[in-house]
Write an enzyme that holds these catalytic residues in place. Structure first.
Site, PDB file in Angstrom:
ATOM      1  N   SER A   1      -9.631   1.814   2.873  1.00 14.01           N
ATOM      2  CA  SER A   1      -8.769   2.516   1.967  1.00 14.01           C
ATOM      3  C   SER A   1      -7.721   1.653   1.253  1.00 14.01           C
ATOM      4  O   SER A   1      -7.084   2.143   0.318  1.00 14.01           O
ATOM      5  CB  SER A   1      -8.044   3.617   2.748  1.00 14.01           C
ATOM      6  OG  SER A   1      -7.232   3.040   3.753  1.00 14.01           O
TER       7      SER A   1
ATOM      8  N   SER B   1      -9.880  -0.622   7.003  1.00 18.64           N
ATOM      9  CA  SER B   1      -9.299  -0.505   5.658  1.00 18.64           C
ATOM     10  C   SER B   1      -8.640  -1.756   5.087  1.00 18.64           C
ATOM     11  O   SER B   1      -8.284  -1.761   3.905  1.00 18.64           O
ATOM     12  CB  SER B   1      -8.281   0.628   5.631  1.00 18.64           C
ATOM     13  OG  SER B   1      -8.965   1.847   5.505  1.00 18.64           O
TER      14      SER B   1
ATOM     15  N   LYS C   1       0.843  -1.193   0.000  1.00 18.56           N
ATOM     16  CA  LYS C   1       0.000   0.000   0.000  1.00 18.56           C
ATOM     17  C   LYS C   1       0.880   1.246   0.000  1.00 18.56           C
ATOM     18  O   LYS C   1       1.894   1.288   0.702  1.00 18.56           O
ATOM     19  CB  LYS C   1      -0.906  -0.039   1.240  1.00 18.56           C
ATOM     20  CG  LYS C   1      -1.953   1.056   1.313  1.00 18.56           C
ATOM     21  CD  LYS C   1      -2.882   0.820   2.506  1.00 18.56           C
ATOM     22  CE  LYS C   1      -3.922   1.903   2.680  1.00 18.56           C
ATOM     23  NZ  LYS C   1      -4.820   1.656   3.828  1.00 18.56           N
TER      24      LYS C   1
HETATM   25  N1  GLN Z   1     -13.116   4.125   6.418  1.00 15.60           N
HETATM   26  C1  GLN Z   1     -12.442   4.539   7.603  1.00 15.60           C
HETATM   27  C2  GLN Z   1     -12.015   5.997   7.485  1.00 15.60           C
HETATM   28  O1  GLN Z   1     -12.275   6.587   6.495  1.00 15.60           O
HETATM   29  C3  GLN Z   1     -11.268   3.633   7.890  1.00 15.60           C
HETATM   30  C4  GLN Z   1     -10.072   3.931   7.096  1.00 15.60           C
HETATM   31  C5  GLN Z   1      -8.898   3.085   7.476  1.00 15.60           C
HETATM   32  O2  GLN Z   1      -9.027   2.047   8.107  1.00 15.60           O
HETATM   33  N2  GLN Z   1      -7.725   3.563   7.118  1.00 15.60           N
HETATM   34  O3  GLN Z   1     -11.426   6.532   8.396  1.00 15.60           O
END
Ligand code: GLN
Length: 483
Positions: A150, A174, A75
């Site tokens: 994400s 994410s 990532k």
């Molecule tokens: N969807 C969540 C957010 O927008 C989690 C994102 C993540 O785990 N990095 O914060």
């Protein structure tokens, strides 16, 4: 694409070379990536050089690492001294990290070949991989839909067969949510299990790095490599690695699973509820006891998370000032103007919103009302899980997401709808627990059949047991498929 374990075994036995596996992966990436946009950068030469080194080391008699010759996607919020570390942000578009994150160093040290960096929501803020300067990643199962986020690029890379495994990060879901949307296994380890050194911080008290894979065995193989104490991350713990790969096929005897009342939300898609029911039935058939539990505070988890995470983000992202890191705006009249312009130009709208929200909840006069209250909720969310474990549950079973993958563009204009995607995942980060998503069925939406995951939440530092519980479900599904 072969499994990671087959590749590692075959490369170690010198049945085929790491170089040939890497060439194969790069060919699939070159063919598939224009369709799904999973990678932000592909490292052709660097990957082949790593692969040749793995082959040369084996030829000279060095022992093979557990990931010998396995192509891995990283990532793009995890630092690597090769290429750029962009976080899918204009501000870091040309940022070169001077060092490798511990997680990257660990997988390369185990013989893995990093083939490229994967797309994400800017600074990991999002649930769809639409908030990216590189454009949205598409779900390989249906390219009109999001892969989740994400870590959407990491999930799409695995689901499209470009790599057998990928590394993501999970602050509020994410890894697990993209795994669910793309039909994969995704594991968020216990907070402290995997070093965050070199992970560009979003919310430091919630962030964890973990694997995405096609099945439990490949996920366990990578998980074991990632775990361990790191002197560069004070929150990493000194515990023996979970050895989840070696124990995977041992079912947990007298297994007790708790299913929270909150799992049956009427907001769930019918396919999600049906998949959870079928997972419960499978575990019962395997002899497990499934009990009802209550996680009353989980109703407030999204609200608490969207205070704690932006608060930490507002502090963490203060370092991006156009002086020490990344893009600097042109034509500013003084220092303050330069800082403001650089940040305004560099950050996308979701990131800006969260920095402002986070600054607000930490400001004097609002700190106690918002931030302190959210921390109290956080503690009680954890207490709810602890109570379930104390009552004898080995793990908690619930949906990963309320629905299957949604369409690109469907939720991007509706912040609340997007945040509600995280309803089942964020509480687990607040509590610091290990959890995974595993494929458990499907949902039909407008003629498309989409994967659905269930989430299994384990006890702190019991990743080995968590993986065994997941493997029981996976194996039952495989034998049912063969019957
Ligand atoms: N969807 C969540 C957010 O927008 C989690 C994102 C993540 O785990 N990095 O914060």
């Amino acid at each position: 694409m072969r499994s990671a374990r087959d590749i590692a075994r075959g490369v170690a036995a010198r049945e085929f070379s790491a170089e040939s596996v890497t060439r194969e992966a790069l060919a699939v990436i070159d063919r598939e990536n224009p369709r799904v946009n999973a990678f932000t950068q592909v490292f052709h030469d660097f990957a082949l050089a790593q692969a040749r080194r793995v082959d040369a080391d084996l030829a000279s008699g060095k022992p093979a690492g557990p990931l010998a010759g396995v192509p891995v996607a990283l990532k793009d919020n995890i630092c690597l001294s090769h290429g750029r570390t962009t976080c899918a942000s204009r501000l870091l578009e040309n940022y070169h990290s001077p060092f490798d994150a511990t997680a990257a160093r660990m997988v390369m040290g185990a013989g893995a070949v990093i083939v490229g960096k994967t797309n994400l929501d800017e600074y990991a803020m999002g649930s769809s991989t639409e908030n990216s300067i590189f454009g949205p990643t598409r779900n390989p199962r249906d390219i009109t839909r999001v892969p989740g986020g994400s870590s959407g690029g990491s999930a799409a890379a695995v689901a499209a067969g470009m790599v057998p495994v990928a590394i993501g990060s999970d602050t509020g879901g994410s890894i697990r949510q993209p795994a669910a949307f793309c039909g994969l296994v995704g594991v968020k380890p216990t907070y402290g299990r995997v070093s965050r050194f070199g992970l560009v911080a979003y919310a430091s008290s919630l962030d964890q790095i973990g694997p995405l894979a096609r099945d439990c065995a490949d996920a366990a193989l990578v998980l074991d490599v990632l775990c361990g104490k790191d002197e560069h991350d004070a929150t990493s713990v000194d515990l023996p690695t979970p050895a989840s790969h070696n124990t995977l096929d041992e079912p947990v005897s007298n297994l007790v699973l708790g299913v929270p009342t909150q799992a049956w939300s009427t907001a769930n898609h019918a396919g999600v509820t049906a998949s959870l029911k079928s997972a419960i039935d499978t575990y019962k058939q395997l002899g497990a006891k499934v009990v009802d539990i209550d996680l009353p505070l989980s109703d407030y988890a999204v609200a608490a998370y969207y205070i704690v995470a932006p608060a930490e983000a507002s502090s963490n992202l203060a370092r991006f000032d156009g002086v020490r890191y990344g893009r600097r705006a042109e034509g500013a009249k003084d220092l303050t103007d330069m800082l403001c312009k650089s940040r305004r130009e560099g950050f996308g709208p979701e990131v800006r919103k969260r920095i402002m929200l986070g600054t607000h909840v930490l400001s004097s006069g609002y700190y106690d009302a918002y931030y302190t209250t959210a921390l109290k909720v956080r503690r009680r969310v954890k207490d709810d899980f602890d109570a379930a474990f104390r009552a004898g549950c080995h793990a908690v079973l619930m949906p990963t997401t309320p629905g299957p993958a949604f369409a690109i563009g469907e939720k991007i204009g509706d912040a609340l709808a997007m945040y509600m995607e995280d309803v089942y995942t964020v509480g687990i980060n607040l509590a610091g627990l290990p959890a995974l998503s595993i494929p458990a069925g499907s949902a039909s939406v407008g003629g498309a059949t989409l994967p659905v995951g269930v989430q299994i939440v384990g006890q702190p530092f019991e990743e080995g047991e968590l993986m065994r519980i997941a493997r029981m479900l996976e194996r039952a599904g495989q034998s049912a498929g063969m019957a």
